[in-house]
Write a protein that holds these residues in place. Sequence first.
Motif, PDB file in Angstrom:
ATOM      1  N   HIS A 226     -75.281  33.614 -45.535  1.00 37.13           N
ATOM      2  CA  HIS A 226     -73.773  33.339 -45.257  1.00 37.13           C
ATOM      3  C   HIS A 226     -73.256  32.595 -46.418  1.00 37.13           C
ATOM      4  O   HIS A 226     -72.268  32.383 -46.904  1.00 37.13           O
ATOM      5  N   VAL A 227     -74.145  31.564 -47.230  1.00 38.39           N
ATOM      6  CA  VAL A 227     -73.875  30.774 -48.097  1.00 38.39           C
ATOM      7  C   VAL A 227     -74.196  31.336 -49.600  1.00 38.39           C
ATOM      8  O   VAL A 227     -74.267  30.274 -50.741  1.00 38.39           O
ATOM      9  N   ASP A 229     -73.082  33.432 -51.940  1.00 35.37           N
ATOM     10  CA  ASP A 229     -72.082  33.236 -52.974  1.00 35.37           C
ATOM     11  C   ASP A 229     -71.387  32.073 -53.280  1.00 35.37           C
ATOM     12  O   ASP A 229     -71.078  31.617 -54.368  1.00 35.37           O
ATOM     13  N   LYS A 230     -71.056  31.136 -52.268  1.00 39.26           N
ATOM     14  CA  LYS A 230     -70.382  29.925 -52.538  1.00 39.26           C
ATOM     15  C   LYS A 230     -71.338  28.776 -52.598  1.00 39.26           C
ATOM     16  O   LYS A 230     -70.833  28.046 -53.457  1.00 39.26           O
ATOM     17  N   ARG A 231     -72.259  28.806 -52.097  1.00 40.45           N
ATOM     18  CA  ARG A 231     -73.347  27.702 -52.249  1.00 40.45           C
ATOM     19  C   ARG A 231     -74.647  28.014 -52.568  1.00 40.45           C
ATOM     20  O   ARG A 231     -75.567  28.171 -51.706  1.00 40.45           O
ATOM     21  N   PRO A 232     -75.085  28.492 -53.828  1.00 41.76           N
ATOM     22  CA  PRO A 232     -76.353  29.090 -54.021  1.00 41.76           C
ATOM     23  C   PRO A 232     -77.485  28.112 -53.983  1.00 41.76           C
ATOM     24  O   PRO A 232     -78.558  28.499 -53.662  1.00 41.76           O
ATOM     25  N   GLN A 234     -77.814  25.698 -51.750  1.00 37.77           N
ATOM     26  CA  GLN A 234     -78.175  25.744 -50.269  1.00 37.77           C
ATOM     27  C   GLN A 234     -78.860  27.119 -49.627  1.00 37.77           C
ATOM     28  O   GLN A 234     -79.918  27.029 -48.967  1.00 37.77           O
TER      29      GLN A 234
END
Length: 450
Positions: A226-227, A229-232, A234
Amino acid sequence: MTSLATGFARAQRWLREHPLALDAAIAALALACMVVGSFAEPYGEHGPTFGARSPGARSLLLMTLAAAALVCRRRQPMAVLAFTGVLSLIELIVGEPSAPVAMCAVIALYTVASRTDRSTTWRVGLLTMVTLSGAAMFFGTTPWYTQENVGVFAWTGMAAAAGDAVRSRRAFVAAIRERAERAERTREEEARRRVAEERLRIARDLHDVVAHHIALVNVQAGVAAHVMDKRPDQAKEALAHVREASRSALSELRATVGLLRQSGDPEAPTEPAPGLDVLDELVTTFRQAGLPVEVARADQGVHRPAAVDLAAYRIIQEALTNVRKHAGPGARAEVSVIRVGTTLEVTVIDNGSPEGDGPDCVHARASAVVADAPRGADGSFQEVRDAGGHGKGRTDGDRGDREDRGGHGLLGMRERVGALGGRLSTGPRYGGGFRVQAILPLTARTGEDR
């Protein structure tokens, strides 16, 4: 000596397998002894002499008939005894002097005593002794007190006693053999029962290990996806948790499956079974997976048997895994381990969540309640009350669907607690959430006690 013993054993085995041949040989030997004995004169001028007399045709016929009857002594012992006894009486009454036909009656009496009960032996033996001895004493040409007449009494008595002793020995040996066979069967059944119990225990451990770690891996992998792309950063942390959970799962699987190894197999596991001493590590894995867990313990200084320690750990593990899978993302869990007298109370509760109490989640968690529902005489589920006392009907119509949607976690808990002689209660909480409570005796039952 070895070849002689082997030959004797073979001959004995052959005679045991062919009893009719043995009886024929005994009959022939008895006939030979009677014929030879009929040529002896026990009251000669200078003591017993041989060849001083010869048997008549009647005596030879009686001896032959009596010896021939011995061939059937095993199949009809009473009839053979009666037949040989009659022939002996005839010879004792009319024989001048009498031939030793009574030898066949002695052999027949031994057979009867060895193949009947003791009371029959006493009655038949006493009748035979009195009849033959009385005929020899009253109808013989010699004085009634001679050794020849007393010998008839002695030989019949010894035949009855010897036959009874052989029968008793056979019964004793048969009883010992039957007891040994029964003990062997009991040992085999006990061994099979222990193997089945061990397999069940290992299966429960495998289920708990796999379900717990796969659930954590599934959650962390979903977070990473889920994360990504946006929060590598995490996502990288979630993948690290996946790696750690996988490594822990492999280690526990290796230790559990290692119990199946034979004593000579290499790399036998040396790690101890998990218990409440590593409860903090277990809770940490759930916290890392996003499930807030609070722990309250009041069991300091309590000696826990190994089986109770492992069962408590697995129950907490399975309960928290179910919370993580079914209670939803906003759920919180509380774990308490408290000593109450001679028992250990393990409780896991969660508050549920609005997101996690959808239809699918309710069905999956309701199957746990079905496992605890009381049944009527016809096997149908009766009313079950939750923690708040609100009745919730259970019918046969929805039982199958809920059981199908449920897993084996509650069943595994129940089997663990039941094996230790404890109690397990599960069900929804008033106001939302779920509750699992296990009461485990600190003096656990073992396989020997059961």
